[in-house]
Design an enzyme around this catalytic site. Structure first.
Site, PDB file in Angstrom:
ATOM      1  N   ARG A 151     -33.397  14.705   9.681  1.00  0.00           N
ATOM      2  CA  ARG A 151     -32.399  14.335   9.429  1.00  0.00           C
ATOM      3  C   ARG A 151     -30.858  15.137   9.269  1.00  0.00           C
ATOM      4  O   ARG A 151     -30.891  15.882   8.371  1.00  0.00           O
ATOM      5  CB  ARG A 151     -32.100  13.113   8.748  1.00  0.00           C
ATOM      6  CG  ARG A 151     -29.851  12.328   8.676  1.00  0.00           C
ATOM      7  CD  ARG A 151     -29.928  11.480   7.766  1.00  0.00           C
ATOM      8  NE  ARG A 151     -29.213  11.616   6.630  1.00  0.00           N
ATOM      9  CZ  ARG A 151     -28.926  11.139   4.865  1.00  0.00           C
ATOM     10  NH1 ARG A 151     -28.468  10.228   5.185  1.00  0.00           N
ATOM     11  NH2 ARG A 151     -27.849  12.324   4.460  1.00  0.00           N
ATOM     12  N   TYR A 163     -19.805  12.192   3.181  1.00  0.00           N
ATOM     13  CA  TYR A 163     -21.422  11.633   2.449  1.00  0.00           C
ATOM     14  C   TYR A 163     -22.356  12.649   2.877  1.00  0.00           C
ATOM     15  O   TYR A 163     -22.325  13.388   3.993  1.00  0.00           O
ATOM     16  CB  TYR A 163     -21.461  10.519   3.036  1.00  0.00           C
ATOM     17  CG  TYR A 163     -22.731  10.396   3.098  1.00  0.00           C
ATOM     18  CD1 TYR A 163     -23.414  10.303   4.200  1.00  0.00           C
ATOM     19  CD2 TYR A 163     -24.117  10.020   1.980  1.00  0.00           C
ATOM     20  CE1 TYR A 163     -25.036  10.015   4.376  1.00  0.00           C
ATOM     21  CE2 TYR A 163     -25.163   9.741   2.182  1.00  0.00           C
ATOM     22  CZ  TYR A 163     -25.560   9.971   3.047  1.00  0.00           C
ATOM     23  OH  TYR A 163     -27.458   9.882   2.925  1.00  0.00           O
ATOM     24  N   ASP A 215     -26.714   9.196   9.711  1.00  0.00           N
ATOM     25  CA  ASP A 215     -26.730   8.352   9.647  1.00  0.00           C
ATOM     26  C   ASP A 215     -24.919   8.488   9.021  1.00  0.00           C
ATOM     27  O   ASP A 215     -24.482   9.605   8.847  1.00  0.00           O
ATOM     28  CB  ASP A 215     -27.111   8.651   7.707  1.00  0.00           C
ATOM     29  CG  ASP A 215     -27.423   7.417   7.219  1.00  0.00           C
ATOM     30  OD1 ASP A 215     -27.334   7.497   6.363  1.00  0.00           O
ATOM     31  OD2 ASP A 215     -26.143   6.522   7.399  1.00  0.00           O
ATOM     32  N   HIS A 217     -23.635   5.750   8.193  1.00  0.00           N
ATOM     33  CA  HIS A 217     -23.120   5.430   6.040  1.00  0.00           C
ATOM     34  C   HIS A 217     -22.111   4.055   6.702  1.00  0.00           C
ATOM     35  O   HIS A 217     -20.773   4.727   5.406  1.00  0.00           O
ATOM     36  CB  HIS A 217     -23.422   6.619   5.102  1.00  0.00           C
ATOM     37  CG  HIS A 217     -23.364   6.807   4.108  1.00  0.00           C
ATOM     38  ND1 HIS A 217     -23.014   6.111   2.911  1.00  0.00           N
ATOM     39  CD2 HIS A 217     -24.796   6.933   3.478  1.00  0.00           C
ATOM     40  CE1 HIS A 217     -23.063   5.900   2.181  1.00  0.00           C
ATOM     41  NE2 HIS A 217     -25.280   6.302   1.902  1.00  0.00           N
ATOM     42  N   GLU A 241     -28.007   5.800  12.229  1.00  0.00           N
ATOM     43  CA  GLU A 241     -27.831   4.959  11.378  1.00  0.00           C
ATOM     44  C   GLU A 241     -26.205   4.085  10.484  1.00  0.00           C
ATOM     45  O   GLU A 241     -26.251   5.404  10.305  1.00  0.00           O
ATOM     46  CB  GLU A 241     -29.111   5.793  10.071  1.00  0.00           C
ATOM     47  CG  GLU A 241     -29.490   4.093   8.264  1.00  0.00           C
ATOM     48  CD  GLU A 241     -30.618   5.425   7.603  1.00  0.00           C
ATOM     49  OE1 GLU A 241     -30.518   7.310   7.869  1.00  0.00           O
ATOM     50  OE2 GLU A 241     -29.723   4.973   6.447  1.00  0.00           O
ATOM     51  N   GLU A 267     -31.170  -0.505   4.618  1.00  0.00           N
ATOM     52  CA  GLU A 267     -30.535   0.476   3.777  1.00  0.00           C
ATOM     53  C   GLU A 267     -30.668  -0.389   2.125  1.00  0.00           C
ATOM     54  O   GLU A 267     -30.966  -0.623   0.998  1.00  0.00           O
ATOM     55  CB  GLU A 267     -30.855   1.738   3.091  1.00  0.00           C
ATOM     56  CG  GLU A 267     -29.916   2.134   3.070  1.00  0.00           C
ATOM     57  CD  GLU A 267     -29.453   3.758   3.555  1.00  0.00           C
ATOM     58  OE1 GLU A 267     -29.716   4.513   4.012  1.00  0.00           O
ATOM     59  OE2 GLU A 267     -28.669   3.713   2.139  1.00  0.00           O
ATOM     60  N   ARG A 288     -34.095  -0.911   7.611  1.00  0.00           N
ATOM     61  CA  ARG A 288     -34.552   0.556   6.697  1.00  0.00           C
ATOM     62  C   ARG A 288     -34.914  -0.256   5.311  1.00  0.00           C
ATOM     63  O   ARG A 288     -34.774   1.185   4.432  1.00  0.00           O
ATOM     64  CB  ARG A 288     -33.312   1.640   7.048  1.00  0.00           C
ATOM     65  CG  ARG A 288     -32.786   1.637   7.767  1.00  0.00           C
ATOM     66  CD  ARG A 288     -33.107   3.487   7.969  1.00  0.00           C
ATOM     67  NE  ARG A 288     -33.270   4.115   6.451  1.00  0.00           N
ATOM     68  CZ  ARG A 288     -33.444   5.165   6.625  1.00  0.00           C
ATOM     69  NH1 ARG A 288     -34.604   5.212   5.786  1.00  0.00           N
ATOM     70  NH2 ARG A 288     -32.959   5.759   5.423  1.00  0.00           N
ATOM     71  N   GLU A 344     -38.966   8.395   5.211  1.00  0.00           N
ATOM     72  CA  GLU A 344     -37.295   8.948   5.031  1.00  0.00           C
ATOM     73  C   GLU A 344     -38.513   9.365   3.350  1.00  0.00           C
ATOM     74  O   GLU A 344     -38.557   9.082   2.656  1.00  0.00           O
ATOM     75  CB  GLU A 344     -36.500   8.558   4.701  1.00  0.00           C
ATOM     76  CG  GLU A 344     -35.224   9.433   4.269  1.00  0.00           C
ATOM     77  CD  GLU A 344     -33.930   8.425   3.184  1.00  0.00           C
ATOM     78  OE1 GLU A 344     -34.100   7.357   3.533  1.00  0.00           O
ATOM     79  OE2 GLU A 344     -33.134   9.379   3.496  1.00  0.00           O
ATOM     80  N   TRP A 407     -18.135   3.816   1.777  1.00  0.00           N
ATOM     81  CA  TRP A 407     -18.582   5.225   1.284  1.00  0.00           C
ATOM     82  C   TRP A 407     -19.990   5.980   1.963  1.00  0.00           C
ATOM     83  O   TRP A 407     -21.031   5.125   1.630  1.00  0.00           O
ATOM     84  CB  TRP A 407     -18.938   5.480  -0.483  1.00  0.00           C
ATOM     85  CG  TRP A 407     -19.533   6.659  -0.635  1.00  0.00           C
ATOM     86  CD1 TRP A 407     -18.486   7.645  -0.571  1.00  0.00           C
ATOM     87  CD2 TRP A 407     -21.000   6.908  -0.412  1.00  0.00           C
ATOM     88  NE1 TRP A 407     -20.035   8.731  -0.749  1.00  0.00           N
ATOM     89  CE2 TRP A 407     -20.897   8.255  -0.430  1.00  0.00           C
ATOM     90  CE3 TRP A 407     -22.206   5.854  -1.046  1.00  0.00           C
ATOM     91  CZ2 TRP A 407     -22.175   8.889  -1.006  1.00  0.00           C
ATOM     92  CZ3 TRP A 407     -23.079   6.531  -1.480  1.00  0.00           C
ATOM     93  CH2 TRP A 407     -23.820   7.898  -1.094  1.00  0.00           C
TER      94      TRP A 407
HETATM   95  C1  CS2 Z   1     -28.590   7.429   2.521  1.00  0.00           C
HETATM   96  C2  CS2 Z   1     -29.173   7.440   0.671  1.00  0.00           C
HETATM   97  O1  CS2 Z   1     -30.686   8.261   2.766  1.00  0.00           O
HETATM   98  C3  CS2 Z   1     -29.681   7.611   3.219  1.00  0.00           C
HETATM   99  O2  CS2 Z   1     -30.090   7.454   4.465  1.00  0.00           O
HETATM  100  O3  CS2 Z   1     -28.222   6.531   3.299  1.00  0.00           O
HETATM  101  O4  CS2 Z   1     -28.746   8.195   0.797  1.00  0.00           O
HETATM  102  C4  CS2 Z   1     -27.975   6.958   0.507  1.00  0.00           C
HETATM  103  O5  CS2 Z   1     -26.519   6.819   0.170  1.00  0.00           O
HETATM  104  C5  CS2 Z   1     -28.110   7.318  -1.391  1.00  0.00           C
HETATM  105  O6  CS2 Z   1     -29.862   6.294  -1.333  1.00  0.00           O
HETATM  106  C6  CS2 Z   1     -26.918   6.461  -1.774  1.00  0.00           C
HETATM  107  O7  CS2 Z   1     -27.882   5.665  -3.200  1.00  0.00           O
HETATM  108 MG    MG Z   2     -28.805   6.189   5.029  1.00  0.00          MG
END
Ligand code: CS2
Ligand code: MG
Length: 407
Positions: A151, A163, A215, A217, A241, A267, A288, A344, A407
């Protein structure tokens, strides 16, 4: 072991070997111990209290073999169902009970899930760089470690923090210790101007074979996501993502109409119901959901089963902020699930591996859960006790005009 063992204790350990982790320990009358990860980054104590104050008293006296009945009891019995705190608590109980069942039968959990459908599990890790040269160096480091999927996250010109990246190039731990979240400034337009070129540079650097992931995010509108997906089609991403917050799954229909870049979402979702439209309308290619935050092995299997009907694959969340217990559980599911796509694996600091001694292993771009009975993880409680909880929060993000964004 007698026909019916019983749970005699359910204890919650909060430890912070470099970052906070919450772990559930279930002990049975036969002396068996099961471990479950209950870590929810930035809200750890909420899950610890949910378990200690509300769930643990209900577990004592229950038959640990009745995993699904316990899941149903905790999910349907709480009335105020779903959400990350509830489902992470249920997930921790579920993992611990599968761990116990494996130890009872002398089998690794994947054998109890139907046995292996693959020999090893494709995994991806993170490469970060504030500028493109740093990012390319970081990608090369991961390729040299044998990763076949990486990634890539980069800084954005004009922003001080982004991020997934640190200016120092150090490992990225998003939760900052302190009394309040760090406040970051976000500029989507600047990101959209920069990301396609940066990712194209990575693809030019690595050639066609390395799986590249990115990502966004949760930060884009559907049309911004459609534009980005289309701009990245020649980069041939393995997935793009979290293009939108996806609280409204219908908006992905617009994205899907405009780009064939594979999409991965889920996620932050906690049940199969939040993923349902994304899966049944083919709005994503990978789901995810994390084995802990989505309610455990029992729940992730339900999500996998629905996804399999629609040829959607699992790509479970596996950041540094779920513990090696959670990673183990995800790998047991991965070894036994036909439509498992990729895991991941951000990796852990050495001290974390000492606190959570695990049988799972990484080699040449793949992970394997190992063949120890249960999940194959043991927690060094004495060492864990040396690292008390330290308040930490994930950052928040504001636009340049000061309004809050995702975020
Ligand atoms: C992120 C995460 O790994 C990912 O795909 O979205 O690192 C996420 O930011 C963190 O798990 C938040 O605690
Ligand atoms: Mg993520």
């Amino acid at each position: 072991m007698s026909k019916h063992d019983t749970i005699v204790a359910a204890d919650v350990l909060v430890t912070s070997p470099g970052r906070n982790f919450v772990t559930l320990k279930i002990t049975t009358a036969e002396g068996l111990v099961g471990w479950g990860d209950a870590t929810l980054n930035g809200r750890e104590l909420a899950v610890a209290s949910y378990l200690r104050d509300h769930v643990a008293p209900l577990l004592v006296g229950r038959d640990p073999a009745r995993i699904e009945d316990t899941w149903q009891y905790l999910y349907r019995g709480v009335y105020w169902r779903r959400g990350p705190v509830t489902m992470t608590a249920i997930g921790a109980v579920d993992l611990a009970l599968w761990d116990i069942k494996g130890k009872t039968t002398g089998q690794p959990v994947y054998q109890l899930l139907g046995g292996a459908v693959r020999d090893r599990i494709l995994t991806y890790t993170h490469a970060t760089g504030w500028d493109v040269p740093q990012l390319l160096d970081s990608v090369d480091v991961q390729r040299e470690r044998g990763f076949l999927a990486v990634r890539a996250q980069m800084g954005v010109p004009g922003l001080d923090t982004v991020y997934g990246v640190t200016r120092e190039g150090a490992g990225y731990e998003p939760a900052g210790r302190g009394a309040a979240p760090a406040e970051e400034v976000w500029d989507t337009a600047a990101y959209l101007r920069h990301a396609p070129g940066a990712l194209a540079a990575v693809r030019d650097h690595v050639g066609p074979d390395l799986h590249l992931l990115h990502d966004s995010h949760h930060r884009l509108t559907p049309n911004e996501a459609a534009r980005l997906g289309r701009a990245l089609e020649d980069v041939d991403l393995f997935w793009l993502e979290d293009v939108t917050p996806a609280e409204n799954q219908e908006v992905l229909r617009h994205v899907r109409r405009h780009t064939t870049t594979p999409l991965a979402i889920g996620e932050v979702f906690n049940t199969v119901w939040e993923c349902q439209s994304l899966i049944t309308e083919q709005l994503i290619d990978y789901v995810r959901t994390c084995v802990t935050h989505a309610g455990g092995i029992s729940s992730l299997r339900r999500i996998a089963a629905l996804a399999d009907v629609w040829q959607v694959k699992l790509g479970p969340h596996g950041p540094s902020d779920v513990s090696p217990v959670a990673l183990a559980a995800s790998l047991h599911v991965g070894l036994a699930t036909p439509n498992f796509g990729i895991q991941e694996y951000m990796g852990y600091e050495p001290l974390v591996h000492e606190v959570f001694r695990h049988d799972w292993s990484y080699a040449d771009g793949y992970l394997h859960p190992g063949d120890s009975p249960g999940l194959g993880v043991d927690v060094d409680e004495h060492l864990a006790a040396q690292f008390p909880y330290e308040r930490a929060y994930l950052p928040v993000a504001r636009r340049r005009d000061g309004s809050m964004t995702d975020w």
